[in-house]
Design a protein around this motif. Structure first.
Motif, short mmCIF file in Angstrom:
data_model
loop_
_atom_site.label_atom_id
_atom_site.label_comp_id
_atom_site.label_asym_id
_atom_site.label_seq_id
_atom_site.Cartn_x
_atom_site.Cartn_y
_atom_site.Cartn_z
N ARG A 63 0.83 -1.22 0.00
CA ARG A 63 0.00 0.00 0.00
C ARG A 63 0.86 1.27 0.00
NH1 ARG A 63 -2.02 1.87 4.75
NH2 ARG A 63 -1.76 -0.21 5.57
N GLU A 64 1.91 1.30 0.81
CA GLU A 64 2.75 2.49 0.92
C GLU A 64 3.53 2.79 -0.35
OE1 GLU A 64 5.23 1.73 4.27
OE2 GLU A 64 3.62 2.08 5.73
N ARG A 65 3.93 1.76 -1.06
CA ARG A 65 4.74 1.96 -2.27
C ARG A 65 3.89 2.04 -3.53
NH1 ARG A 65 8.07 -0.07 1.36
NH2 ARG A 65 10.31 0.06 1.18
N GLY A 66 2.59 2.03 -3.39
CA GLY A 66 1.72 2.10 -4.56
C GLY A 66 1.69 0.80 -5.33
N GLY A 67 2.02 -0.28 -4.71
CA GLY A 67 1.97 -1.60 -5.34
C GLY A 67 3.35 -2.20 -5.50
N LEU A 68 3.46 -3.47 -5.19
CA LEU A 68 4.71 -4.20 -5.40
C LEU A 68 4.83 -4.55 -6.88
CD1 LEU A 68 4.54 -6.63 -2.36
CD2 LEU A 68 6.18 -4.78 -2.66
N ALA A 69 6.05 -4.77 -7.32
CA ALA A 69 6.28 -5.17 -8.71
C ALA A 69 5.62 -6.52 -8.95
CB ALA A 69 7.78 -5.26 -8.98
N PRO A 70 5.00 -6.72 -10.12
CA PRO A 70 4.34 -7.99 -10.40
C PRO A 70 5.33 -9.15 -10.41
CG PRO A 70 3.74 -6.35 -12.04
CD PRO A 70 4.83 -5.76 -11.20
N GLY A 71 4.94 -10.23 -9.78
CA GLY A 71 5.79 -11.40 -9.73
C GLY A 71 5.53 -12.21 -8.49
N ALA A 72 6.41 -13.18 -8.26
CA ALA A 72 6.30 -14.05 -7.10
C ALA A 72 7.36 -13.67 -6.08
CB ALA A 72 6.49 -15.50 -7.53
N TYR A 73 6.97 -13.60 -4.82
CA TYR A 73 7.86 -13.26 -3.72
C TYR A 73 7.87 -14.41 -2.72
CZ TYR A 73 7.53 -8.36 -5.24
OH TYR A 73 7.58 -7.19 -5.95
N LEU A 74 9.05 -14.71 -2.19
CA LEU A 74 9.18 -15.66 -1.10
C LEU A 74 9.89 -14.94 0.03
CD1 LEU A 74 9.01 -18.49 0.17
CD2 LEU A 74 11.16 -19.04 -0.99
N ALA A 75 9.23 -14.78 1.17
CA ALA A 75 9.80 -14.09 2.33
C ALA A 75 10.25 -15.14 3.33
CB ALA A 75 8.78 -13.16 2.95
N LEU A 76 11.55 -15.15 3.63
CA LEU A 76 12.12 -16.07 4.59
C LEU A 76 12.62 -15.26 5.78
CD1 LEU A 76 13.61 -16.89 1.51
CD2 LEU A 76 13.65 -18.97 2.82
N VAL A 77 12.53 -15.84 6.97
CA VAL A 77 13.01 -15.11 8.15
C VAL A 77 13.95 -15.99 8.96
CG1 VAL A 77 11.03 -13.58 8.36
CG2 VAL A 77 10.99 -15.78 9.50
N ARG A 78 14.85 -15.31 9.67
CA ARG A 78 15.76 -15.97 10.60
C ARG A 78 15.17 -15.86 12.01
NH1 ARG A 78 21.75 -14.86 9.16
NH2 ARG A 78 21.66 -14.00 11.25
N PRO A 79 15.70 -16.59 12.97
CA PRO A 79 15.13 -16.59 14.33
C PRO A 79 15.04 -15.21 14.97
CG PRO A 79 16.65 -18.42 14.08
CD PRO A 79 16.75 -17.60 12.83
N GLU A 80 15.91 -14.27 14.62
CA GLU A 80 15.88 -12.93 15.22
C GLU A 80 14.59 -12.19 14.89
OE1 GLU A 80 18.99 -13.18 12.73
OE2 GLU A 80 19.14 -14.79 14.19
N ALA A 81 13.90 -12.59 13.85
CA ALA A 81 12.66 -11.91 13.44
C ALA A 81 11.57 -12.03 14.51
CB ALA A 81 12.15 -12.48 12.12
N ALA A 82 11.62 -13.07 15.33
CA ALA A 82 10.60 -13.26 16.35
C ALA A 82 10.66 -12.17 17.42
CB ALA A 82 10.74 -14.63 17.00
N ASP A 83 11.86 -11.62 17.67
CA ASP A 83 12.04 -10.61 18.72
C ASP A 83 12.02 -9.19 18.18
OD1 ASP A 83 12.34 -12.68 20.57
OD2 ASP A 83 14.48 -12.85 20.09
N LEU A 84 11.87 -9.04 16.88
CA LEU A 84 11.93 -7.72 16.24
C LEU A 84 10.63 -6.95 16.45
CD1 LEU A 84 14.46 -6.95 14.67
CD2 LEU A 84 13.24 -7.39 12.57
N GLU A 85 10.74 -5.64 16.63
CA GLU A 85 9.56 -4.78 16.66
C GLU A 85 8.92 -4.80 15.28
OE1 GLU A 85 8.17 -2.97 19.14
OE2 GLU A 85 9.59 -3.88 20.54
N TYR A 86 7.59 -4.59 15.22
CA TYR A 86 6.88 -4.64 13.94
C TYR A 86 7.41 -3.61 12.95
CZ TYR A 86 3.23 -4.38 10.46
OH TYR A 86 2.55 -4.35 9.27
N VAL A 87 7.68 -2.40 13.43
CA VAL A 87 8.17 -1.33 12.53
C VAL A 87 9.49 -1.74 11.90
CG1 VAL A 87 8.94 1.06 12.46
CG2 VAL A 87 6.96 0.44 13.84
#
Length: 173
Positions: free
Chosen positions: A130-154
Motif C-alpha cells: 500500500r505504501e509503495r503504490g503496489g509491489l512489482a508484479p511477480g512471485a515473492y518468497l519471504a524467509l526469516v531468521r530466528p531474530e525476526a521473532a524478537d523484532l519490533e513490527y516497525v
C-alpha cells in the motif's frame, strides 16, 4: 374436600395489563437519512486494489529457487521472480500478478511464535504494498531468521520493504 382446596392457589385466567411499554433498543441507523444510496449500483466488479495472491504450485517454488533474485536485509530474506518468468503466474493471482509465500522455519520458535511471525509478515507485506503504490508484479518468497521473532513490527516492516526493493532491483545481499 376442604383439605384439597387449602393446598391449591387461585390463578386467574386473564393476564393483567402491562404497566410499562416494552423497552426496545434504539435503531443503529440515523433516522434522518435514507437507508440506501440514490442512483443505480455500478455494473460489474470494481477494480482489484491491494489483493495479494498466494503461491501454492510447486513449479513457482522451483523457479524461485533456480531463477529468483535474492536479497537480505536484517533477519528477512526476499526471493523475487518477475511475473513474465514466474511459472504458473495467473492474471487473477493478485493485484498486477503479485503472489507471496512465507517461510518461517522451526528454528524461529514453537508453532505459536512461528504463526505470529507469519501473521506479522503478511500484515507488513500488505502495508509495504500500500505504501509503495503496489509491489512489482511477480512471485515473492519471504524467509526469516530466528531474530525476526524478537523484532519490533516497525523494524520488521522496514527490513521487509528494503529486502523487497533490493530483490526487485537485483542488488542482492
Amino acid at each position: 374436600m376442604l383439605e384439597e382446596a387449602a393446598g391449591e392457589a387461585y390463578v386467574p385466567a386473564q393476564q393483567p395489563k402491562a404497566s410499562q411499554a416494552a423497552r426496545l433498543s434504539a435503531a443503529h441507523a440515523d433516522p434522518s437519512r435514507p437507508g440506501h444510496r440514490a442512483g443505480q449500483a455500478p455494473k460489474g466488479p470494481g477494480p482489484a486494489v491491494g489483493l495479494i495472491g498466494r503461491i501454492g504450485d510447486r513449479a513457482t517454488f522451483d523457479a524461485l529457487r533456480r531463477e529468483g533474485r535474492r536479497a537480505r536485509r536484517g533477519p528477512v530474506t526476499v526471493v523475487f521472480l518477475p511475473q513474465r518468468a514466474a511459472a504458473g503466474a495467473r492474471p487473477g493471482g493478485g493485484a498486477g500478478g503479485v503472489r507471496v509465500a512465507y517461510s518461517v522455519g522451526r528454528q524461529v520458535g514453537p508453532a505459536v511464535v512461528r504463526n505470529r511471525v507469519r501473521r506479522r509478515l503478511r500484515a507488513a507485506v500488505h502495508e509495504v504494498d500500500r505504501e509503495r503504490g503496489g509491489l512489482a508484479p511477480g512471485a515473492y518468497l519471504a524467509l526469516v531468521r530466528p531474530e525476526a521473532a524478537d523484532l519490533e513490527y516497525v523494524e520488521l516492516k522496514r527490513s521487509l520493504g528494503a529486502a523487497c526493493d533490493a530483490a526487485v532491483r537485483g542488488s542482492g545481499t
